[in-house]
Design an enzyme around this catalytic site. Sequence first.
Site, short mmCIF file in Angstrom:
data_model
loop_
_atom_site.label_atom_id
_atom_site.label_comp_id
_atom_site.label_asym_id
_atom_site.label_seq_id
_atom_site.Cartn_x
_atom_site.Cartn_y
_atom_site.Cartn_z
N ASP A 95 0.85 -1.20 0.00
CA ASP A 95 0.00 0.00 0.00
C ASP A 95 0.89 1.25 0.00
OD1 ASP A 95 -3.13 0.51 1.79
OD2 ASP A 95 -2.03 1.87 0.46
N ASP A 113 -2.88 4.86 -2.29
CA ASP A 113 -3.79 5.57 -1.38
C ASP A 113 -4.18 6.94 -1.96
OD1 ASP A 113 -4.94 5.70 1.33
OD2 ASP A 113 -3.58 7.39 1.57
N GLU A 125 -6.93 4.09 -5.23
CA GLU A 125 -8.10 4.51 -4.45
C GLU A 125 -8.46 5.91 -4.90
OE1 GLU A 125 -7.68 6.02 -0.57
OE2 GLU A 125 -9.50 5.10 0.18
N HIS A 172 -10.89 -1.32 5.24
CA HIS A 172 -10.56 -0.91 6.61
C HIS A 172 -11.13 0.46 6.98
CE1 HIS A 172 -7.79 0.96 3.91
NE2 HIS A 172 -7.47 1.82 4.86
N ASP A 173 -11.76 1.12 5.99
CA ASP A 173 -12.38 2.43 6.26
C ASP A 173 -13.89 2.36 6.34
OD1 ASP A 173 -10.12 4.01 3.91
OD2 ASP A 173 -9.90 3.72 6.08
O1 TEU Z 1 -8.70 6.76 2.69
C1 TEU Z 1 -9.09 7.89 1.95
C2 TEU Z 1 -10.46 8.27 2.27
O2 TEU Z 1 -11.16 8.87 1.53
C3 TEU Z 1 -10.91 7.89 3.62
O3 TEU Z 1 -10.88 9.12 4.29
C4 TEU Z 1 -12.27 7.27 3.55
O4 TEU Z 1 -12.92 7.62 2.39
C5 TEU Z 1 -13.06 7.79 4.67
O5 TEU Z 1 -12.35 7.43 5.82
C6 TEU Z 1 -14.43 7.15 4.67
O6 TEU Z 1 -15.14 7.84 5.64
C7 TEU Z 1 -7.31 6.47 2.59
C8 TEU Z 1 -7.03 5.30 3.53
O7 TEU Z 1 -7.76 4.16 3.08
C9 TEU Z 1 -7.45 5.73 4.91
O8 TEU Z 1 -7.32 4.64 5.84
C10 TEU Z 1 -6.55 6.88 5.33
O9 TEU Z 1 -6.98 7.36 6.59
C11 TEU Z 1 -6.62 8.03 4.31
O10 TEU Z 1 -6.53 7.60 2.96
C12 TEU Z 1 -5.45 8.97 4.52
O11 TEU Z 1 -4.27 8.29 4.14
#
Ligand code: TEU
Length: 536
Positions: A97, A193, A242, A316-317
């Site tokens: 990642d 990311d 992403e 994970h989000d």
């Molecule tokens: O996530 C990007 C992002 O848009 C997240 O903020 C997600 O959409 C949001 O949390 C949903 O509510 C990436 C990673 O996957 C995330 O874990 C990181 O916190 C973020 O980027 C910053 O690197």
Amino acid sequence: MLDKYKSSTVYQIYVKSFCDSNGDGIGDLNGIRSKLKYIQSLGVKYIWVTPFFCSPMIDNGYDVSDYRNINPMFGTMEDCEKMIAEADSLGMGFMFDMVFNHTSDKHEWFQRALSGDEEYMKYYIFRDEKPAEWTASFGGSAWDYVPELNKWYLHLFAPEQPDLNWENPKVHEELKDVIRFWKAKGVKGFRFDVLNLISKPENLHQPSGAATRFCKDGPRVHEFIRELVTDTGIEDMITVGEMASTTLENSIRYTKPENHEMSMCFSFHHLKVGYKNGDKFSLMPPDLKMLRDYFSEWQEKMSDSGGWNAVFWCNHDQPRIVSRFGDEGQYWKESAKMLATFVHMLRGTPYIYQGEELGMTNAHFTSLEEYRDVEAINYYHILIERGNSESEALNVLSQRARDNSRTPMQWTSGKNAGFSESESWIGINGNYTRINVETEESDDDSILNYYRKLVQLRKDYRVISEGSIKFLDSGNEKVFAYERTLNDERLVVICNFSNEDEKISGIDVKGKVLIGNYSGSHKIMRPYEALAILEG
Ligand code: TEU
Ligand code: CA
């Protein structure tokens, strides 16, 4: 080259919550190594593992302070090299990642910038004045002031995550070297990311609002991605970007093979159908019509245009999908299997997030102290400031917090769900005694064994991995249906998103049921019933 991915499935690991090998309550690389045979048993070909590089862990590793070294919390470089080699020997490849939109504020580059080193200040986005009242993704202003420099710097996420300046060619060279480093270590692909945020608008003096809204799909984003991919020679690897809040037009450009950008990309529109007024932390029931319209448009247009989707429900989000669009109670098993069937028969590369294959549910935390995520904790206070009561704020978090997907993987019904010998860094879901790998392995009808069948079907049937897609009118807004066709093969997939019997009409299909979550046949669709029927 893309064809390797059309019949593959990817498994996503959130390293901190997957498996703890050394009894400190935190998942680690040797924990992953110990479960590679389990992952292989799912039939997946790639493993996306979230960042485990040196980090102060403000955002659980998405704040990288050294891209080439392993956070001691997760293990050593030797553990990492063995993990890569062992997966390779089992026919699987790792996707690491890459967090290239920002670094940790503890990264050497930012530390030098803070010391006034002009060269390294150009690695980031410093301004003498705050150009706009932008809000950051985790709340607060996206511009922070550095008194020692009498300047402001941009951070789309936490203040400890300063955005890199992609207008600086030296930043490109630094990041390309990171990719070359891991490619040389035997990594087989990459997840990037928030890749569509790296090209900032020329004019930063935009109206106030969410910073990411102004930065997504920026003016040079395609140029930057193509340069990153071609200069490092990773076109033949599996890559996924992403792309927060991207558009269909850009998704096609990001993923058409002739553009040499990404193999595929994630977009999140399907996971925002429960966001009242587009606000993640304002609740409303999921809008099923919006959900179906999204999938219908994106699947058909990406198919017709030569683009390629990453298809998923969980990561994970995101909260756990069975709690969100399914049922944790009476129809827990049926709804988890229906949701899985819907995604895994689509056109694209499916992603399974750790525990999704078990039907793991949201955490149901009842106090702020149980939460660990920077976004959740910040938004609890923002919700209180907006006038919500404590219980209202906790209710929102219980449905929307990213912690819902970060409770430890449930391996057994024994101590700490088999995740660790010690108390884990975040609470374990109390339903681990019922929902766990060990229990589901021995149940032929389990969600786990159903996922295995879905992954295998994609390998066995080209109509699934390569066929075109067209959404069908089932005559019922709660029942989604689509057909996949390739040459003379036609697969019809029908999924009932409701917890009641639902009538359908207008779908004419006779053939073999490839997979379904009920036995016997019915004239109507039963609660959360899913069917995939191969015609002919
Ligand atoms: O996530 C990007 C992002 O848009 C997240 O903020 C997600 O959409 C949001 O949390 C949903 O509510 C990436 C990673 O996957 C995330 O874990 C990181 O916190 C973020 O980027 C910053 O690197
Ligand atoms: Ca550990």
